[in-house]
Design a protein around this motif. Sequence first.
Motif, PDB file in Angstrom:
ATOM      1  N   LEU A   1       0.829  -1.212   0.000  1.00 17.39           N
ATOM      2  CA  LEU A   1       0.000   0.000   0.000  1.00 17.39           C
ATOM      3  C   LEU A   1       0.861   1.259   0.000  1.00 17.39           C
ATOM      4  O   LEU A   1       0.593   2.208  -0.749  1.00 17.39           O
ATOM      5  N   ASN A   2       1.902   1.264   0.821  1.00 19.18           N
ATOM      6  CA  ASN A   2       2.795   2.433   0.896  1.00 19.18           C
ATOM      7  C   ASN A   2       3.554   2.643  -0.415  1.00 19.18           C
ATOM      8  O   ASN A   2       3.742   3.775  -0.855  1.00 19.18           O
ATOM      9  N   LYS A   3       3.983   1.540  -1.034  1.00 16.33           N
ATOM     10  CA  LYS A   3       4.687   1.627  -2.321  1.00 16.33           C
ATOM     11  C   LYS A   3       3.762   2.218  -3.384  1.00 16.33           C
ATOM     12  O   LYS A   3       4.170   3.079  -4.166  1.00 16.33           O
ATOM     13  N   ASN A   4       2.510   1.782  -3.403  1.00  9.58           N
ATOM     14  CA  ASN A   4       1.554   2.303  -4.382  1.00  9.58           C
ATOM     15  C   ASN A   4       1.293   3.787  -4.173  1.00  9.58           C
ATOM     16  O   ASN A   4       1.171   4.538  -5.149  1.00  9.58           O
ATOM     17  N   LYS A   5       1.215   4.225  -2.927  1.00 10.37           N
ATOM     18  CA  LYS A   5       1.026   5.659  -2.645  1.00 10.37           C
ATOM     19  C   LYS A   5       2.202   6.471  -3.182  1.00 10.37           C
ATOM     20  O   LYS A   5       2.017   7.523  -3.787  1.00 10.37           O
ATOM     21  N   LEU A   6       3.413   5.977  -2.954  1.00 13.75           N
ATOM     22  CA  LEU A   6       4.604   6.672  -3.453  1.00 13.75           C
ATOM     23  C   LEU A   6       4.634   6.694  -4.982  1.00 13.75           C
ATOM     24  O   LEU A   6       4.931   7.719  -5.596  1.00 13.75           O
TER      25      LEU A   6
ATOM     26  N   LYS B   1       2.328  -1.016 -13.506  1.00 12.19           N
ATOM     27  CA  LYS B   1       0.949  -0.893 -13.969  1.00 12.19           C
ATOM     28  C   LYS B   1       0.894  -1.181 -15.466  1.00 12.19           C
ATOM     29  O   LYS B   1       1.712  -0.689 -16.223  1.00 12.19           O
ATOM     30  N   SER B   2      -0.074  -1.979 -15.849  1.00 13.22           N
ATOM     31  CA  SER B   2      -0.273  -2.272 -17.259  1.00 13.22           C
ATOM     32  C   SER B   2      -1.654  -1.773 -17.661  1.00 13.22           C
ATOM     33  O   SER B   2      -2.662  -2.173 -17.076  1.00 13.22           O
ATOM     34  N   GLU B   3      -1.677  -0.881 -18.623  1.00 12.96           N
ATOM     35  CA  GLU B   3      -2.921  -0.343 -19.154  1.00 12.96           C
ATOM     36  C   GLU B   3      -2.991  -0.681 -20.628  1.00 12.96           C
ATOM     37  O   GLU B   3      -2.006  -1.126 -21.222  1.00 12.96           O
ATOM     38  N   LYS B   4      -4.130  -0.427 -21.235  1.00  8.45           N
ATOM     39  CA  LYS B   4      -4.327  -0.771 -22.643  1.00  8.45           C
ATOM     40  C   LYS B   4      -3.288  -0.112 -23.553  1.00  8.45           C
ATOM     41  O   LYS B   4      -2.765  -0.739 -24.461  1.00  8.45           O
TER      42      LYS B   4
ATOM     43  N   LYS C   1       2.218   6.507  -7.190  1.00  5.78           N
ATOM     44  CA  LYS C   1       1.171   7.318  -7.831  1.00  5.78           C
ATOM     45  C   LYS C   1       1.641   8.744  -8.103  1.00  5.78           C
ATOM     46  O   LYS C   1       1.174   9.380  -9.035  1.00  5.78           O
ATOM     47  N   ASN C   2       2.556   9.224  -7.285  1.00 10.24           N
ATOM     48  CA  ASN C   2       3.014  10.612  -7.399  1.00 10.24           C
ATOM     49  C   ASN C   2       4.284  10.767  -8.237  1.00 10.24           C
ATOM     50  O   ASN C   2       4.784  11.878  -8.384  1.00 10.24           O
ATOM     51  N   LYS C   3       4.811   9.676  -8.750  1.00 12.66           N
ATOM     52  CA  LYS C   3       6.055   9.750  -9.522  1.00 12.66           C
ATOM     53  C   LYS C   3       5.785  10.175 -10.958  1.00 12.66           C
ATOM     54  O   LYS C   3       4.750   9.844 -11.542  1.00 12.66           O
TER      55      LYS C   3
END
Length: 176
Positions: free
Chosen positions: A52-57, A89-92, A59-61
């Motif tokens: 969770l902490n890694k994802n928060k960091l 993250k993998s998006e279309k 998101k802002n990069k």
Amino acid sequence: MENKIEEEIKNLTTQLLDLVNHYCWNDISKNLMFILSDISEVKGENFFIQRLNKNKLNKNKILKSFNEAMAAVKEIYHLTYDINLYVYKSEKHQTIIDIRYFLKSQLDADYLKKVINNPPMLHCKITQPPYLKSDKNKFDVNWELGGLKHNWNMFWWKLNYKLHKCLAPIVQSNKN
């Protein structure tokens, strides 16, 4: 060696995408962007809180192109003990690769003396969800970001885990 790092990261990225294609059901976009993460900046007493902490960091990069990411890696190359590539993250239309590094300055002083002149170790990894039943089952590469399907699978996994934990002493006593 520093000049070879670009080629090594390219090869590692290809290996990472091959791993994802083999183990995950997602269609992976070849439009790659990168973020850099210091492994030691992620805190938490267990894997779930660290995630969770890694994802928060993350998101802002700011996303970087391959060349921008390589320029940043080259700046810290001699200070780095370990470099790990993950799909963040993998998006279309885009895949974001997280280049996670561990600095030699975070090592124990005695061990640092042994490895101070070594080039960084290089790895590519994917993290499997805890609810995965078998290595033969494919999973969502984005599971660490959460979502309805992941939360549902985690609910059932935790329930099953707690149930087995509660029943284990009863089953053991019946065997005696």
